[in-house]
Motif scaffolding. Sequence first.
Motif, mmCIF file in Angstrom:
data_model
loop_
_atom_site.group_PDB
_atom_site.id
_atom_site.type_symbol
_atom_site.label_atom_id
_atom_site.label_comp_id
_atom_site.label_asym_id
_atom_site.label_seq_id
_atom_site.Cartn_x
_atom_site.Cartn_y
_atom_site.Cartn_z
ATOM 1 N N LYS A 1 0.844 -1.191 0.000
ATOM 2 C CA LYS A 1 0.000 0.000 0.000
ATOM 3 C C LYS A 1 0.881 1.243 0.000
ATOM 4 O O LYS A 1 1.836 1.320 0.775
ATOM 5 N N PRO A 2 0.620 2.213 -0.885
ATOM 6 C CA PRO A 2 -0.553 2.387 -1.751
ATOM 7 C C PRO A 2 -0.311 1.991 -3.214
ATOM 8 O O PRO A 2 -0.960 2.553 -4.099
ATOM 9 N N ARG A 3 0.584 1.060 -3.492
ATOM 10 C CA ARG A 3 0.975 0.750 -4.871
ATOM 11 C C ARG A 3 0.478 -0.615 -5.340
ATOM 12 O O ARG A 3 1.054 -1.176 -6.277
ATOM 13 N N GLU A 4 -0.558 -1.160 -4.711
ATOM 14 C CA GLU A 4 -1.071 -2.446 -5.177
ATOM 15 C C GLU A 4 -1.589 -2.361 -6.614
ATOM 16 O O GLU A 4 -1.367 -3.274 -7.416
ATOM 17 N N LEU A 5 -2.261 -1.271 -6.947
ATOM 18 C CA LEU A 5 -2.812 -1.131 -8.299
ATOM 19 C C LEU A 5 -1.695 -1.066 -9.329
ATOM 20 O O LEU A 5 -1.813 -1.627 -10.429
ATOM 21 N N ASN A 6 -0.600 -0.402 -9.000
ATOM 22 C CA ASN A 6 0.521 -0.330 -9.931
ATOM 23 C C ASN A 6 1.147 -1.705 -10.142
ATOM 24 O O ASN A 6 1.616 -2.033 -11.236
ATOM 25 N N TRP A 7 1.174 -2.533 -9.096
ATOM 26 C CA TRP A 7 1.669 -3.901 -9.232
ATOM 27 C C TRP A 7 0.775 -4.704 -10.177
ATOM 28 O O TRP A 7 1.271 -5.440 -11.038
ATOM 29 N N LEU A 8 -0.532 -4.556 -10.043
ATOM 30 C CA LEU A 8 -1.454 -5.266 -10.930
ATOM 31 C C LEU A 8 -1.256 -4.827 -12.380
ATOM 32 O O LEU A 8 -1.299 -5.653 -13.305
ATOM 33 N N PHE B 1 0.275 -16.608 -12.704
ATOM 34 C CA PHE B 1 -0.206 -15.231 -12.797
ATOM 35 C C PHE B 1 -1.253 -14.936 -11.733
ATOM 36 O O PHE B 1 -1.341 -13.792 -11.248
ATOM 37 N N LEU B 2 -2.039 -15.927 -11.336
ATOM 38 C CA LEU B 2 -2.975 -15.700 -10.239
ATOM 39 C C LEU B 2 -2.233 -15.398 -8.938
ATOM 40 O O LEU B 2 -2.632 -14.498 -8.178
ATOM 41 N N ALA B 3 -1.130 -16.103 -8.692
ATOM 42 C CA ALA B 3 -0.330 -15.839 -7.493
ATOM 43 C C ALA B 3 0.307 -14.450 -7.553
ATOM 44 O O ALA B 3 0.379 -13.740 -6.540
ATOM 45 N N LEU B 4 0.758 -14.040 -8.739
ATOM 46 C CA LEU B 4 1.340 -12.701 -8.874
ATOM 47 C C LEU B 4 0.295 -11.623 -8.601
ATOM 48 O O LEU B 4 0.575 -10.631 -7.916
ATOM 49 N N TYR B 5 -0.898 -11.793 -9.141
ATOM 50 C CA TYR B 5 -1.950 -10.803 -8.906
ATOM 51 C C TYR B 5 -2.343 -10.742 -7.428
ATOM 52 O O TYR B 5 -2.630 -9.658 -6.891
ATOM 53 N N ALA B 6 -2.374 -11.875 -6.768
ATOM 54 C CA ALA B 6 -2.886 -11.924 -5.392
ATOM 55 C C ALA B 6 -1.820 -11.657 -4.347
ATOM 56 O O ALA B 6 -2.166 -11.458 -3.171
ATOM 57 N N TRP B 7 -0.531 -11.638 -4.708
ATOM 58 C CA TRP B 7 0.513 -11.593 -3.685
ATOM 59 C C TRP B 7 0.419 -10.376 -2.762
ATOM 60 O O TRP B 7 0.545 -10.525 -1.538
ATOM 61 N N PRO B 8 0.243 -9.136 -3.256
ATOM 62 C CA PRO B 8 0.171 -8.005 -2.310
ATOM 63 C C PRO B 8 -0.915 -8.177 -1.266
ATOM 64 O O PRO B 8 -0.723 -7.827 -0.091
ATOM 65 N N PHE B 9 -2.042 -8.730 -1.647
ATOM 66 C CA PHE B 9 -3.159 -8.874 -0.714
ATOM 67 C C PHE B 9 -2.940 -10.066 0.219
ATOM 68 O O PHE B 9 -3.333 -10.016 1.385
ATOM 69 N N LEU B 10 -2.290 -11.113 -0.283
ATOM 70 C CA LEU B 10 -1.965 -12.239 0.586
ATOM 71 C C LEU B 10 -0.956 -11.833 1.655
ATOM 72 O O LEU B 10 -1.107 -12.196 2.828
ATOM 73 N N GLU B 11 0.056 -11.075 1.275
ATOM 74 C CA GLU B 11 1.053 -10.660 2.262
ATOM 75 C C GLU B 11 0.450 -9.714 3.289
ATOM 76 O O GLU B 11 0.771 -9.782 4.477
ATOM 77 N N ARG B 12 -0.428 -8.817 2.831
ATOM 78 C CA ARG B 12 -1.074 -7.909 3.790
ATOM 79 C C ARG B 12 -1.976 -8.676 4.740
ATOM 80 O O ARG B 12 -2.037 -8.389 5.933
#
Length: 582
Positions: free
Chosen positions: A129-136, A335-346
């Motif tokens: 946060k706040p760069r989750e959208l940029n990661w996606l 790719f599903l793991a890459l998309y979900a990683w920021p939210f999983l770690e949080r």
Amino acid sequence: MILDRLARATDDRLRLSPLTRRAMAKVFPDHWSFMLGEIALYSLVALVLTGVYLTLFFEASSADRTYHGSYAPLDGTTTSAAYASTVRLSWDVRAGLLIRQTHHWAALVFVAAILVHLTRVFFTGAFRKPRELNWLVGVTMLMLALANGFTGYSLPDDLLSGLGLRIIVSVVESIPLVGSWLAFLGLGGEFPSDQMIPRLFVTHVLLVPALLIALVSVHLAMIVRQKHSQFPGPGRTEHNVVGSRFYPSYTLRSLALFAWVLAVLFALGGLVQVNPVWLYGPFAPDQASSPAQPDWYVAWGDGALRLFPPWEIHVAGHLVPAPFFPGVVLGGVTFLALYAWPFLERWRGGDRRAHQLLDRPRDHPVRTGIGVTALTFFGLLVVAAGDDIVARLLRLPLYAVLDVLRVLVLVLPVLAGLLAFLLARALRRGDAARLGDLTGADLRAARQPADDHAAADGRPPRGTGPAGGTDEPEPAAPDRPGERIELWPDGEVWHWRYRDERAGVVLVGNRVVSTAQEAADAARIAFPGVDQERVPGPSPSPPGRVRVALRRWGDTALGVSLLVVALRRRRERRRGDQRTKD
């Protein structure tokens, strides 16, 4: 003078000068790793420039053509129009081979730069946060770059690219229930169809580039809006950026990098041969070339197909072929793991704070271990894509090489990830500044639980540091005499400051936090390895002469104002009474 008048006239109508001044004053960090994204951007520019030139001579058609040109072995041969135009472009068009090979090298560098950039973002925690959208957005650009690279690789309709396209079609057809329909819809018929090359061409030059350019624009806009992250260091906090201004320092450095990227790409295009389609020959469905390897960025899929056993299962009466698992499931899960990683770690760590300062890989050993595991796994898959070449070089049977690679791809990533985890934890807990400084004692201590390690070193266990809390223990402070972090309460909030007695430097954190632990965490990120202590805090300074004089003047002015208002109201009442008598 003409340009100056034009600029003034434009600014009078659009009012761009405030935005321009704000953009010119934007600060960018000076660390070299932040230029990886720019390498990807400039490679994309090279792709667009060279691609426009190639579209002038390429014929996107599967119709029969008789090749007549400078390449004698194919002269008079009937091939597809796409293949004939590619060979003619390489041999008979001025600078055609240079532009075509530069375009191919730019695609290889483009995907590599995106991947390395995403790796840097992952290991430093820049996706938080706040760069989750940029990661996606970045992960989506990687997926689009892979798709665009493969469609461009398949356009020449040579034997090697046709074989790769046949493999992808087989993987799509392995999807239960809908696979055959998807392949038929994408190709416009059974493979190979007459609509195959035109549809690949439209996808490669129009659809995917438009999406890429849109996502790059969104990515840059979010960077400007959110400002750049930065590595911890003196004077760097969660609320500032230390580095070079956009103009002129950063602009000159960025333009120099752009020139270097173009120079390297054109040097590779002119000096290093890549994809010599005239040697492969035109595509024929009943032929296959060996040894055959795709470009590196899709080689991991080819390697997974080669290593996976020929297992087939039936689910509810439907056959699930063997290519479905390494071709569809592996890529989808990745790719599903890459998309979900920021939210999983949080979710796993419970950290919902905004972060502008980056982690070092040692600061998050679990993340580092998982990242090294994934990189090792996919690196071995890339090696497996060349198993026939490895077997030839080592003079070993092909199936013996496959058996060894199947064992390595299951064992080596786990070992590499575990080693990376232990090294990162040893660096975080010990005094070593780099890997070469680690000792055997540091490595042995890294295998102990956090509380046992703290007790063995005589340090307080987790949650009993200088600021309390339940986070990781404070790492051991190196030999830095005269430096310390001071924490103090101020009512219901906490402050911190960095003090260096020898240099006479005092830096006060400009972020107010509600707990001592938050203040300690912010200080540890900004100045890792510096001892922390609680202090009473600065006492309020006595007012000076100027402040006393201003206060007295203000009191006097307030008294005079109140007296004037009272006299005016008394006069108005007297006038009202006089009017009543009259």
